[in-house]
Write a protein that holds these residues in place. Structure first.
Motif, PDB file in Angstrom:
ATOM      1  N   ALA A  24     -24.610  13.708   8.114  1.00  0.00           N
ATOM      2  CA  ALA A  24     -23.222  13.553   7.694  1.00  0.00           C
ATOM      3  C   ALA A  24     -22.258  13.443   8.873  1.00  0.00           C
ATOM      4  CB  ALA A  24     -22.817  14.710   6.789  1.00  0.00           C
ATOM      5  N   LYS A  25     -22.519  14.187   9.928  1.00  0.00           N
ATOM      6  CA  LYS A  25     -21.633  14.179  11.090  1.00  0.00           C
ATOM      7  C   LYS A  25     -21.514  12.779  11.693  1.00  0.00           C
ATOM      8  CE  LYS A  25     -19.616  15.341  15.031  1.00  0.00           C
ATOM      9  NZ  LYS A  25     -18.142  15.470  15.124  1.00  0.00           N
ATOM     10  N   GLU A  26     -22.642  12.071  11.820  1.00  0.00           N
ATOM     11  CA  GLU A  26     -22.616  10.758  12.456  1.00  0.00           C
ATOM     12  C   GLU A  26     -21.877   9.731  11.596  1.00  0.00           C
ATOM     13  OE1 GLU A  26     -23.258  10.796  15.410  1.00  0.00           O
ATOM     14  OE2 GLU A  26     -24.609  12.479  15.657  1.00  0.00           O
ATOM     15  N   PHE A 150     -27.975  15.855  19.378  1.00  0.00           N
ATOM     16  CA  PHE A 150     -28.652  16.169  18.128  1.00  0.00           C
ATOM     17  C   PHE A 150     -27.690  16.112  16.952  1.00  0.00           C
ATOM     18  CE2 PHE A 150     -31.160  18.301  21.405  1.00  0.00           C
ATOM     19  CZ  PHE A 150     -32.427  17.819  21.109  1.00  0.00           C
ATOM     20  N   HIS A 151     -28.234  15.716  15.778  1.00  0.00           N
ATOM     21  CA  HIS A 151     -27.447  15.771  14.562  1.00  0.00           C
ATOM     22  C   HIS A 151     -27.053  17.221  14.302  1.00  0.00           C
ATOM     23  CE1 HIS A 151     -28.398  11.652  13.734  1.00  0.00           C
ATOM     24  NE2 HIS A 151     -29.687  11.888  13.699  1.00  0.00           N
ATOM     25  N   THR A 152     -25.828  17.427  13.870  1.00  0.00           N
ATOM     26  CA  THR A 152     -25.360  18.786  13.619  1.00  0.00           C
ATOM     27  C   THR A 152     -24.904  18.918  12.175  1.00  0.00           C
ATOM     28  OG1 THR A 152     -22.994  18.479  14.046  1.00  0.00           O
ATOM     29  CG2 THR A 152     -24.424  18.721  15.963  1.00  0.00           C
ATOM     30  N   PHE A 153     -24.612  20.161  11.800  1.00  0.00           N
ATOM     31  CA  PHE A 153     -24.068  20.433  10.477  1.00  0.00           C
ATOM     32  C   PHE A 153     -22.547  20.520  10.519  1.00  0.00           C
ATOM     33  CE2 PHE A 153     -28.210  22.950   9.733  1.00  0.00           C
ATOM     34  CZ  PHE A 153     -28.869  21.781   9.377  1.00  0.00           C
ATOM     35  N   ASP A 154     -21.937  20.133  11.626  1.00  0.00           N
ATOM     36  CA  ASP A 154     -20.501  20.280  11.802  1.00  0.00           C
ATOM     37  C   ASP A 154     -19.722  19.608  10.677  1.00  0.00           C
ATOM     38  OD1 ASP A 154     -21.146  21.522  14.086  1.00  0.00           O
ATOM     39  OD2 ASP A 154     -20.082  20.180  15.443  1.00  0.00           O
ATOM     40  N   GLY A 155     -18.756  20.310  10.142  1.00  0.00           N
ATOM     41  CA  GLY A 155     -17.888  19.746   9.119  1.00  0.00           C
ATOM     42  C   GLY A 155     -18.499  19.710   7.746  1.00  0.00           C
TER      43      GLY A 155
END
Length: 211
Positions: A24-26, A150-155
Motif C-alpha cells: 500500500a505504501k508504494e 523495504f515495503h512498509t506498513f506506513d500509513g
C-alpha cells in the motif's frame, strides 16, 4: 434511478491498483508524488486512498487515487475515480481477475510494475470491451529500481506514514507514469521525491507499447 455524476472535463484521474497492507505504501507514494508534482506545476490536485476498500487486508486488491486539473476540481467529494485517464498496477498479477479498465476514458494509459514482456500482459486487460480505449501500455521493473527500500506498513490502518515520500518503488513508478502519459514533468518529480536516482531510472527504463 441513475445517479448523476459530475464531470470535470479537463481533470486527469489516476487510479493506482495495489495489494493491501504490504504494497500500500508504494501505491500511495505513486499517487502522492504525481499529485504534489502537479501542484508545483500550478495544477489543482487531490490524492487519497479508496475508502470503499477500507479496512484493507493483506494481498487484497485496493486502490489509491490522484487527480490533477488546470481548473478547480468540482468532483471534490467523489471518493473513487470512475473515469480514469491513467491506470497503474503496482504489482503485475493485478492484471488478471480485476476490471482495471472499468470506466476508463478514451486514450487511457496503463502502467504496470513488471519485468515480464508487456505483450504477454496486455491480453489479460479487462473489461475486454474497454481495451480499444487504451492508447498505450507501459512496463517498468520498479521493484528492481527501488531495491534496498523495504515495503512498509506506513500509513496503513492508522499507522503513521513516517517514511519519506518516494523513497523506493513509488519513485520509479511515478516517473514511469509521467513519461508514458505526460501528466507531470520529470524535473518536478525530481524536486520532491526522496529517491531521485529511482525517479531518473524509472523515467529512462520505462518501455511504452502503443496500442
Amino acid at each position: 434511478m441513475t445517479l448523476a455524476v459530475a464531470v470535470d472535463a479537463k481533470m486527469q484521474e489516476v487510479t493506482v491498483w495495489t495489494r493491501g497492507v504490504t504494497l500500500a505504501k508504494e501505491a500511495r507514494d505513486t499517487a502522492t508524488l504525481l499529485a504534489k508534482a502537479g501542484s508545483l506545476e500550478g495544477k489543482y490536485h487531490q490524492f487519497f486512498d479508496n475508502y470503499v476498500d477500507l479496512p484493507d487486508r493483506i494481498g487484497v486488491p485496493v486502490k489509491s487515487y490522484a487527480r490533477l486539473s488546470p481548473e478547480p476540481i468540482e468532483t471534490f467529494y467523489e471518493y473513487e475515480n470512475y473515469r480514469p485517464d491513467i491506470v497503474v498496477l503496482a504489482e503485475e498479477t493485478l492484471v488478471k481477475g480485476n476490471d482495471v479498465l472499468k470506466g476508463c476514458k478514451e486514450g487511457c494509459v496503463v502502467v504496470i510494475n513488471t519485468k515480464r514482456d508487456i505483450n504477454n500482459l496486455i491480453k489479460w486487460l479487462s473489461p475486454k470491451e474497454n481495451v480499444n480505449r487504451v492508447k498505450a501500455v507501459a512496463a517498468i521493473d520498479a521493484d528492481a529500481l527501488g531495491a534496498g527500500v523495504f515495503h512498509t506498513f506506513d500509513g496503513t490502518e492508522g499507522c503513521i506514514d513516517d517514511t519519506k515520500i518516494g523513497a523506493g518503488v513509488g519513485a520509479a513508478m511515478a516517473a514511469a507514469v509521467a513519461k508514458a502519459s505526460g501528466i507531470v514533468k520529470l524535473e518536478t518529480l525530481l524536486k520532491i521525491a526522496e529517491n531521485k536516482k529511482a525517479v531518473q531510472q524509472g523515467w529512462d527504463a520505462v518501455q511504452v507499447v502503443a496500442l
